[in-house]
Write a protein that holds these residues in place. Structure first.
Motif, PDB file in Angstrom:
ATOM      1  N   UNK A  19       0.856  -1.181   0.000  1.00  0.00           N
ATOM      2  CA  UNK A  19       0.000   0.000   0.000  1.00  0.00           C
ATOM      3  C   UNK A  19       0.894   1.234   0.000  1.00  0.00           C
ATOM      4  N   UNK A  20       1.498   1.545  -1.118  1.00  0.00           N
ATOM      5  CA  UNK A  20       2.419   2.674  -1.144  1.00  0.00           C
ATOM      6  C   UNK A  20       1.717   3.984  -0.803  1.00  0.00           C
ATOM      7  N   UNK A  21       0.404   4.026  -1.008  1.00  0.00           N
ATOM      8  CA  UNK A  21      -0.336   5.261  -0.735  1.00  0.00           C
ATOM      9  C   UNK A  21      -0.421   5.577   0.749  1.00  0.00           C
ATOM     10  N   UNK A  22      -0.090   4.620   1.617  1.00  0.00           N
ATOM     11  CA  UNK A  22      -0.149   4.882   3.060  1.00  0.00           C
ATOM     12  C   UNK A  22       1.187   5.392   3.596  1.00  0.00           C
ATOM     13  N   UNK A  23       2.166   5.567   2.717  1.00  0.00           N
ATOM     14  CA  UNK A  23       3.487   5.974   3.195  1.00  0.00           C
ATOM     15  C   UNK A  23       3.429   7.300   3.955  1.00  0.00           C
ATOM     16  N   UNK A  24       4.099   7.322   5.084  1.00  0.00           N
ATOM     17  CA  UNK A  24       4.226   8.549   5.861  1.00  0.00           C
ATOM     18  C   UNK A  24       5.493   9.267   5.422  1.00  0.00           C
ATOM     19  N   UNK A  25       5.685  10.453   5.925  1.00  0.00           N
ATOM     20  CA  UNK A  25       6.837  11.252   5.555  1.00  0.00           C
ATOM     21  C   UNK A  25       7.667  11.572   6.787  1.00  0.00           C
ATOM     22  N   UNK A  26       8.928  11.118   6.803  1.00  0.00           N
ATOM     23  CA  UNK A  26       9.823  11.440   7.922  1.00  0.00           C
ATOM     24  C   UNK A  26       9.999  12.949   8.041  1.00  0.00           C
ATOM     25  N   UNK A 247      -0.332  13.103  14.966  1.00  0.00           N
ATOM     26  CA  UNK A 247      -0.773  11.774  15.390  1.00  0.00           C
ATOM     27  C   UNK A 247      -0.787  10.817  14.201  1.00  0.00           C
ATOM     28  N   UNK A 248      -1.225  11.323  13.050  1.00  0.00           N
ATOM     29  CA  UNK A 248      -1.224  10.494  11.839  1.00  0.00           C
ATOM     30  C   UNK A 248       0.194  10.093  11.455  1.00  0.00           C
ATOM     31  N   UNK A 249       1.095  11.060  11.424  1.00  0.00           N
ATOM     32  CA  UNK A 249       2.476  10.770  11.032  1.00  0.00           C
ATOM     33  C   UNK A 249       3.145   9.810  12.018  1.00  0.00           C
ATOM     34  N   UNK A 250       2.812   9.919  13.298  1.00  0.00           N
ATOM     35  CA  UNK A 250       3.371   9.001  14.301  1.00  0.00           C
ATOM     36  C   UNK A 250       2.886   7.571  14.097  1.00  0.00           C
TER      37      UNK A 250
END
Length: 374
Positions: A19-26, A247-250
């Motif tokens: 699911x590449x679309x769920x990737x978060x961003x450091x 919270x999402x990014x965490x």
């Protein structure tokens, strides 16, 4: 220590790319954390602490420190499930006014490393305890006041059982995992969202829906818990956008700590190996303060149980009226006041000599028993 280390080479998708679309961003997590912490009036440092191969090959714990030069007993903060160190922003200035303060992202959460923990709950708990101990060694703290909220309270308790001589005072803020699961736990007096996580989603990690929602994850966070964002409005500019993003990014990364938490629990509200069964392992010389919200969904009997089972120990219990589970956020001024009172008690009383004496007596007794039975 003292500088940021690039961890962009670590896996950033919980599905390994499916699911590449769920990737978060450091970068986004770093920036949004910095925006939240910009509300602080106290100068602070941000850095990674390399703790070696406690769980993974080279684990690193993300840390902020304030007022390190103060001679008073340091205060160390452990956050709860799915959180990160920036969420302590309503409390950090007040705490740092009197002493050194360290807040960390627990291993497996926030900006810390995301290693694969043991699938066995007791082993995962031990790994968390060792990660905190290795962090302490690297930061070179001899003793400190340990404050844990929710899951952080459970880990702080487990740490205090194994390393009591390092803890000057244990502060538990609405701790998770103390009571045994009651017989009528199928009908708990919990909010609907907690029951949904604990029952319908039992086979999954608790925050799987945030990742499954992909780019809509931050919207899901803001709509599910709008109350949390609103409570940060007095501290963080654009909190209703920034806090859900944080919270999402965490929680959109590899759910390492979340999986470890899943291995500890039996239903969202209960621990497989509850602390109530291990209270006798907490050194009687260790002072404990329990702070809980009067409206929290977490069982609030912890303070009473600790007091009853440690009759000759220093146990302080305080219910904060009107506060829920996020007691540090719901009533920050009162919470800060009670924490600072506990810290002042820690400055006045050092339990280490008594703890070491108890430890020596226990070892002597064990040796005598071993000799007599051989």
């Amino acid at each position: 220590m003292g500088s940021e280390i690039n961890l962009e080479g670590t896996e950033s998708s919980w599905t390994g790319g499916w699911f590449s679309w769920t990737r978060q961003s450091d970068a986004m997590l770093r920036n949004v954390e910095k925006k939240i912490l910009s509300c602080l009036k106290t100068a602070y440092k941000r850095f990674y602490v390399d703790i070696g191969s406690v769980v993974g090959q080279s684990d690193k714990i993300w840390t902020i420190s304030l007022n390190e030069e103060s001679p008073q007993t340091p205060l160390v903060l452990l956050h709860g499930m799915g959180a990160g160190l920036a969420l302590w922003c309503p409390n950090l200035d007040a705490f740092a006014a009197t002493r050194p303060v360290y807040a960390i992202d627990l291993l497996g959460f926030g900006r810390s490393s995301r290693p694969k923990f043991a699938s066995d709950g007791q082993k995962a708990e031990a790994q968390w305890v060792e990660s905190v101990e290795e962090w302490r060694r690297e930061v070179n703290l001899d003793q400190f006041i340990l404050l844990g909220h929710s899951l952080g309270g459970y880990i702080a308790s487990a740490y205090s059982i194994k390393y009591p001589e390092r803890v000057r005072h244990l502060i538990l803020a609405d701790p998770w995992g103390y009571p045994e699961k009651p017989a009528n736990a199928d009908k708990p007096q919990m909010p609907l969202w907690v029951r949904a996580i604990g029952t319908a989603l039992q086979p999954f990690n608790p925050l799987w829906a945030v990742r499954a929602a992909g780019p809509a994850g931050k919207w899901l966070v803001s709509k599910t818990r709008p109350d949390i964002s609103r409570k940060y409005l007095n501290y963080v500019q654009d909190a209703e956008i920034v806090i859900p993003e944080y919270i999402y990014q965490c929680n959109s990364q590899t759910p390492s700590g979340e999986s470890a938490f899943h291995s500890l629990m039996t239903g969202f509200g209960w621990a497989k190996n509850p602390m109530v069964k291990r209270i006798d392992q907490l050194d009687p010389a260790l002072p404990i303060t329990v702070l809980y919200g009067s409206r929290s969904w977490v069982d609030n009997s912890t303070g009473q149980v600790l007091s009853e089972n440690r009759p000759n120990s220093k146990t302080y219990v305080q219910s904060i009226n009107g506060a829920g589970h996020h007691v540090y956020l719901d009533k920050p001024d009162l919470f800060n006041k009670f924490v600072l009172e506990a810290c002042a008690r820690a400055d006045e009383y050092d339990p280490k000599p008594a703890i070491l004496e108890n430890k020596k007596a226990k070892e002597t007794a064990q040796t005598s028993t071993s000799v007599s039975t051989s």
